[in-house]
Design a protein around this motif. Structure first.
Motif, PDB file in Angstrom:
ATOM      1  N   ASN A   1       0.827  -1.205   0.000  1.00 50.93           N
ATOM      2  CA  ASN A   1       0.000   0.000   0.000  1.00 50.93           C
ATOM      3  C   ASN A   1       0.863   1.258   0.000  1.00 50.93           C
ATOM      4  OD1 ASN A   1       0.384   1.186   2.723  1.00 50.93           O
ATOM      5  ND2 ASN A   1      -0.550  -0.720   3.441  1.00 50.93           N
TER       6      ASN A   1
ATOM      7  N   ILE B   1       0.252   4.085   1.917  1.00 47.68           N
ATOM      8  CA  ILE B   1      -0.087   4.953   3.044  1.00 47.68           C
ATOM      9  C   ILE B   1       1.127   5.770   3.482  1.00 47.68           C
ATOM     10  CG2 ILE B   1      -0.944   5.085   5.417  1.00 47.68           C
ATOM     11  CD1 ILE B   1      -2.463   2.444   4.869  1.00 47.68           C
TER      12      ILE B   1
ATOM     13  N   TYR C   1      -0.563  -0.504   9.587  1.00 48.27           N
ATOM     14  CA  TYR C   1      -1.181  -0.449   8.256  1.00 48.27           C
ATOM     15  C   TYR C   1      -0.112  -0.181   7.199  1.00 48.27           C
ATOM     16  CZ  TYR C   1      -5.831   0.026  10.482  1.00 48.27           C
ATOM     17  OH  TYR C   1      -6.980  -0.161  11.214  1.00 48.27           O
TER      18      TYR C   1
ATOM     19  N   GLY D   1       2.053  -3.216   6.554  1.00 52.34           N
ATOM     20  CA  GLY D   1       1.329  -4.398   6.120  1.00 52.34           C
ATOM     21  C   GLY D   1       1.135  -5.434   7.200  1.00 52.34           C
TER      22      GLY D   1
ATOM     23  N   GLU E   1      -4.278  -5.072   8.311  1.00 56.01           N
ATOM     24  CA  GLU E   1      -5.042  -4.620   7.139  1.00 56.01           C
ATOM     25  C   GLU E   1      -6.262  -3.805   7.589  1.00 56.01           C
ATOM     26  OE1 GLU E   1      -5.746  -4.294   3.084  1.00 56.01           O
ATOM     27  OE2 GLU E   1      -4.019  -5.152   4.082  1.00 56.01           O
TER      28      GLU E   1
ATOM     29  N   LEU F   1     -12.506  -1.653   5.076  1.00 54.55           N
ATOM     30  CA  LEU F   1     -12.856  -0.767   3.974  1.00 54.55           C
ATOM     31  C   LEU F   1     -13.206   0.633   4.479  1.00 54.55           C
ATOM     32  CD1 LEU F   1     -13.299  -0.290   1.003  1.00 54.55           C
ATOM     33  CD2 LEU F   1     -15.615  -1.164   1.257  1.00 54.55           C
TER      34      LEU F   1
ATOM     35  N   TRP G   1      -9.991   2.360   5.196  1.00 52.65           N
ATOM     36  CA  TRP G   1      -9.335   2.762   3.948  1.00 52.65           C
ATOM     37  C   TRP G   1      -9.934   4.081   3.457  1.00 52.65           C
ATOM     38  CZ3 TRP G   1      -4.869   1.355   2.420  1.00 52.65           C
ATOM     39  CH2 TRP G   1      -4.406   0.030   2.523  1.00 52.65           C
TER      40      TRP G   1
ATOM     41  N   VAL H   1      -9.167   5.484  -2.709  1.00 56.07           N
ATOM     42  CA  VAL H   1      -8.877   4.217  -2.038  1.00 56.07           C
ATOM     43  C   VAL H   1      -8.050   3.309  -2.953  1.00 56.07           C
ATOM     44  CG1 VAL H   1      -9.878   2.116  -1.038  1.00 56.07           C
ATOM     45  CG2 VAL H   1     -10.858   4.352  -0.473  1.00 56.07           C
ATOM     46  N   PRO H   2      -8.411   3.168  -4.251  1.00 52.30           N
ATOM     47  CA  PRO H   2      -7.578   2.317  -5.111  1.00 52.30           C
ATOM     48  C   PRO H   2      -6.121   2.774  -5.162  1.00 52.30           C
ATOM     49  CG  PRO H   2      -9.668   2.746  -6.183  1.00 52.30           C
ATOM     50  CD  PRO H   2      -9.627   3.613  -4.952  1.00 52.30           C
TER      51      PRO H   2
ATOM     52  N   THR I   1      -4.425   1.861  -1.750  1.00 54.10           N
ATOM     53  CA  THR I   1      -4.205   0.420  -1.580  1.00 54.10           C
ATOM     54  C   THR I   1      -3.168  -0.133  -2.536  1.00 54.10           C
ATOM     55  OG1 THR I   1      -6.003  -0.112  -3.101  1.00 54.10           O
ATOM     56  CG2 THR I   1      -6.555  -0.017  -0.740  1.00 54.10           C
TER      57      THR I   1
ATOM     58  N   LEU J   1      -3.710  -0.340  -5.872  1.00 55.36           N
ATOM     59  CA  LEU J   1      -4.340  -0.933  -7.047  1.00 55.36           C
ATOM     60  C   LEU J   1      -4.138  -0.090  -8.297  1.00 55.36           C
ATOM     61  CD1 LEU J   1      -7.702  -2.172  -5.499  1.00 55.36           C
ATOM     62  CD2 LEU J   1      -5.728  -3.546  -6.179  1.00 55.36           C
TER      63      LEU J   1
END
Length: 136
Positions: free
Chosen positions: A2, A4, A32, A35, A38, A41, A44, A55-56, A59, A61
């Motif tokens: 992620n 963050i 977080y 890792g 987790e 949602l 997040w 959020v994507p 994370t 993504l």
């Protein structure tokens, strides 16, 4: 992995400051980031809102940050697109009498009507120009 920690650091925030923004302890934020834990949602979303990213993106993504769009704005666009797809499917159903119309004694589907309106729009735009393409 992620994003963050990277995003937090780019925003110039400490673990404690980010934690305070989302009502979590700095230890939780650290877990977080590494890792070891987790987020749910909901968490997040809180983190993404606090860091002003999606959020994507947070994370991992996606690598791109939408230009100023929040998660809720992105979700609204997605919901609108899904609704539009459903509407288009209904309009393209040639057997559905609601989507058919009779114009000058001829049966027209929603697709035909859309094309007619598009043609009229283009024709009106063209009528406002001379043969060399300049405005009258």
């Amino acid at each position: 992995m992620n994003k963050i920690a990277d995003t937090r650091k780019k925003k110039g925030l400490t673990l404690k400051e980010l934690g305070a923004m989302v009502n979590l302890g700095s230890n939780t934020i650290s877990r977080y980031e590494t890792g070891k834990r987790e987020p749910k949602l909901e968490t997040w979303q809180k983190l993404a809102d606090a860091l002003d990213v999606s959020v994507p993106y947070l994370t991992g993504l996606t690598d791109s940050v939408p230009d100023g769009l929040t998660f809720d704005e992105i979700q609204a666009v997605i919901d609108d697109e899904i609704a539009m797809i459903g509407l288009i499917d209904k309009l393209n159903d040639h057997s559905n009498p609601v989507t058919n119309a009779e114009i000058n004694g001829r049966r027209k589907t929603a697709y035909d009507l859309k094309n007619t309106f598009e043609f009229q729009r283009i024709k009106k735009a063209a009528d406002g120009r001379t043969s060399d393409g300049s405005n009258k």
